[in-house]
Design a protein around this motif. Structure first.
Motif, PDB file in Angstrom:
ATOM      1  N   PRO A   1       0.823  -1.253  -0.036  1.00  0.00           N
ATOM      2  CA  PRO A   1       0.154  -0.023  -0.086  1.00  0.00           C
ATOM      3  C   PRO A   1       0.740   1.209   0.138  1.00  0.00           C
ATOM      4  O   PRO A   1       1.880   1.208   0.587  1.00  0.00           O
ATOM      5  N   GLY A   2       0.530   2.232  -0.569  1.00  0.00           N
ATOM      6  CA  GLY A   2       1.251   3.503  -0.744  1.00  0.00           C
ATOM      7  C   GLY A   2       1.160   4.232  -2.032  1.00  0.00           C
ATOM      8  O   GLY A   2       0.050   3.957  -2.788  1.00  0.00           O
ATOM      9  N   GLY A   3       2.150   4.738  -2.565  1.00  0.00           N
ATOM     10  CA  GLY A   3       2.250   5.422  -3.855  1.00  0.00           C
ATOM     11  C   GLY A   3       1.542   6.715  -3.998  1.00  0.00           C
ATOM     12  O   GLY A   3       1.933   7.362  -5.074  1.00  0.00           O
ATOM     13  N   THR A   4       0.730   7.027  -3.140  1.00  0.00           N
ATOM     14  CA  THR A   4       0.193   8.462  -3.343  1.00  0.00           C
ATOM     15  C   THR A   4       0.270   9.001  -1.810  1.00  0.00           C
ATOM     16  O   THR A   4       0.332   8.150  -0.845  1.00  0.00           O
TER      17      THR A   4
ATOM     18  N   GLU B   1      -6.969   4.826  -5.238  1.00  0.00           N
ATOM     19  CA  GLU B   1      -6.255   5.946  -5.373  1.00  0.00           C
ATOM     20  C   GLU B   1      -5.012   5.808  -6.204  1.00  0.00           C
ATOM     21  O   GLU B   1      -4.665   6.769  -7.054  1.00  0.00           O
ATOM     22  N   HIS B   2      -4.325   4.853  -5.991  1.00  0.00           N
ATOM     23  CA  HIS B   2      -2.984   4.648  -6.498  1.00  0.00           C
ATOM     24  C   HIS B   2      -3.031   4.485  -8.290  1.00  0.00           C
ATOM     25  O   HIS B   2      -2.490   4.969  -8.739  1.00  0.00           O
ATOM     26  N   ILE B   3      -4.169   3.768  -8.413  1.00  0.00           N
ATOM     27  CA  ILE B   3      -4.372   3.656  -9.845  1.00  0.00           C
ATOM     28  C   ILE B   3      -4.732   5.054 -10.500  1.00  0.00           C
ATOM     29  O   ILE B   3      -4.189   5.369 -11.617  1.00  0.00           O
TER      30      ILE B   3
ATOM     31  N   GLU C   1      -2.496   4.478 -13.758  1.00  0.00           N
ATOM     32  CA  GLU C   1      -3.203   4.891 -14.835  1.00  0.00           C
ATOM     33  C   GLU C   1      -2.639   5.913 -15.755  1.00  0.00           C
ATOM     34  O   GLU C   1      -2.409   5.862 -16.969  1.00  0.00           O
ATOM     35  N   PRO C   2      -2.385   7.304 -15.284  1.00  0.00           N
ATOM     36  CA  PRO C   2      -1.981   8.366 -15.889  1.00  0.00           C
ATOM     37  C   PRO C   2      -0.528   8.055 -16.521  1.00  0.00           C
ATOM     38  O   PRO C   2      -0.158   8.327 -17.619  1.00  0.00           O
ATOM     39  N   ALA C   3       0.346   7.268 -15.640  1.00  0.00           N
ATOM     40  CA  ALA C   3       1.592   6.878 -16.539  1.00  0.00           C
ATOM     41  C   ALA C   3       1.455   5.936 -17.566  1.00  0.00           C
ATOM     42  O   ALA C   3       2.251   5.981 -18.548  1.00  0.00           O
ATOM     43  N   LEU C   4       0.654   5.014 -17.326  1.00  0.00           N
ATOM     44  CA  LEU C   4       0.572   3.965 -18.430  1.00  0.00           C
ATOM     45  C   LEU C   4      -0.018   4.731 -19.652  1.00  0.00           C
ATOM     46  O   LEU C   4       0.511   4.530 -20.822  1.00  0.00           O
TER      47      LEU C   4
ATOM     48  N   ARG D   1     -12.868  -6.212  -9.085  1.00  0.00           N
ATOM     49  CA  ARG D   1     -13.479  -5.746 -10.437  1.00  0.00           C
ATOM     50  C   ARG D   1     -14.064  -4.284 -10.327  1.00  0.00           C
ATOM     51  O   ARG D   1     -14.041  -3.700 -11.050  1.00  0.00           O
ATOM     52  N   TRP D   2     -14.338  -4.188  -9.052  1.00  0.00           N
ATOM     53  CA  TRP D   2     -14.960  -2.770  -8.811  1.00  0.00           C
ATOM     54  C   TRP D   2     -13.783  -1.843  -9.069  1.00  0.00           C
ATOM     55  O   TRP D   2     -13.694  -0.665  -9.576  1.00  0.00           O
ATOM     56  N   VAL D   3     -12.648  -1.896  -8.420  1.00  0.00           N
ATOM     57  CA  VAL D   3     -11.484  -1.159  -8.440  1.00  0.00           C
ATOM     58  C   VAL D   3     -10.824  -0.731  -9.878  1.00  0.00           C
ATOM     59  O   VAL D   3     -10.265  -0.101  -9.957  1.00  0.00           O
ATOM     60  N   GLN D   4     -10.501  -2.285 -10.248  1.00  0.00           N
ATOM     61  CA  GLN D   4      -9.925  -2.301 -11.593  1.00  0.00           C
ATOM     62  C   GLN D   4     -10.484  -2.401 -12.668  1.00  0.00           C
ATOM     63  O   GLN D   4      -9.785  -2.469 -13.861  1.00  0.00           O
ATOM     64  N   GLY D   5     -11.632  -2.231 -12.646  1.00  0.00           N
ATOM     65  CA  GLY D   5     -12.419  -2.892 -14.148  1.00  0.00           C
ATOM     66  C   GLY D   5     -12.314  -1.597 -15.103  1.00  0.00           C
ATOM     67  O   GLY D   5     -12.385  -0.333 -14.610  1.00  0.00           O
TER      68      GLY D   5
END
Length: 209
Positions: free
Chosen positions: A43-46, A76-78, A83-86, A121-125
């Motif tokens: 956990p982390g990244g932000t 939040e990390h995604i 996502e912005p980086a990818l 599915r909710w967070v990464q869909g």
């Protein structure tokens, strides 16, 4: 459409994955000089994720609360980092991602995998119905008793690192189950090898980025 490449490092505490991340980042920068490399962690990244990390690694809580906070930090990390980086075509290297939730909260803690699947599915869909997942997951596999010996020589343990051998064996087995189900995504590393031997194998990885 993501134009970047997403790599996650996974393994039970003490397996040695974190030892190789910075060096692997340097390898990616030299191999793909036209790509920016983003190194992050879960956990982390932000800023919010790091605050949740402190709670998750130290505060006692209900197992479902733990899983919900893990996925909240991940959402939040995604949204803020991955996502912005990818989308910008960058290479993202994360110290842990969703496989860790299945291994620790599912395998180790015993939380229903169905509940974790729903959260995933909710967070990464994605709009097309797929899941945001790493293109490559490097799994450092190590028997629980060897990892336990290594952890005893490391820093002051967090609440997970204090757990017993039985917990970490269940974590390990869930990691291996997921690797067996996703052979095209996982690269399994025998973490009983010396760091030099492990690194030689990582250097030989052929990535189509």
């Amino acid at each position: 459409m993501n134009l970047g490449y997403f790599i996650s490092f996974e393994g039970i505490d003490g397996a040695g994955k974190s030892t190789h991340i910075d060096r692997f980042c340097s390898l990616m920068k030299s191999r793909f000089p036209n790509r920016e490399v983003v190194v992050t962690r879960e956990p982390g990244g932000t800023e919010l994720g790091e605050q949740l990390r402190s709670l998750l690694l130290n505060a006692p809580m209900n197992i479902e609360t733990e899983a919900l906070l893990m996925f909240a930090a991940r959402r939040e990390h995604i949204a803020q980092v991955i996502e912005p980086a990818l989308t910008a075509g960058k290479i993202v290297i994360s110290d842990r991602f969703t496989d860790a939730s299945f291994a620790y909260q599912g395998g180790g803690r015993g939380l229903s995998l169905d509940k974790l699947n729903d959260l995933e599915r909710w967070v990464q869909g994605q709009p097309d119905g797929t899941l945001l997942e790493p293109n490559l997951t490097i799994l450092f596999d190590l028997p629980g008793e060897v990892a336990e010996e290594r952890r005893s020589k490391a820093r002051a343990p967090d609440k997970f690192e204090k757990l017993d051998l039985n917990f970490f064996e269940k974590v390990r087995q869930e990691y291996l189950r997921r690797a067996k189900e996703n052979p095209n995504r996982f690269h399994l590393v025998d973490a009983t090898q010396t760091p030099e031997t492990i690194w030689d194998g990582l250097e030989r990885l052929e990535l189509r980025i």
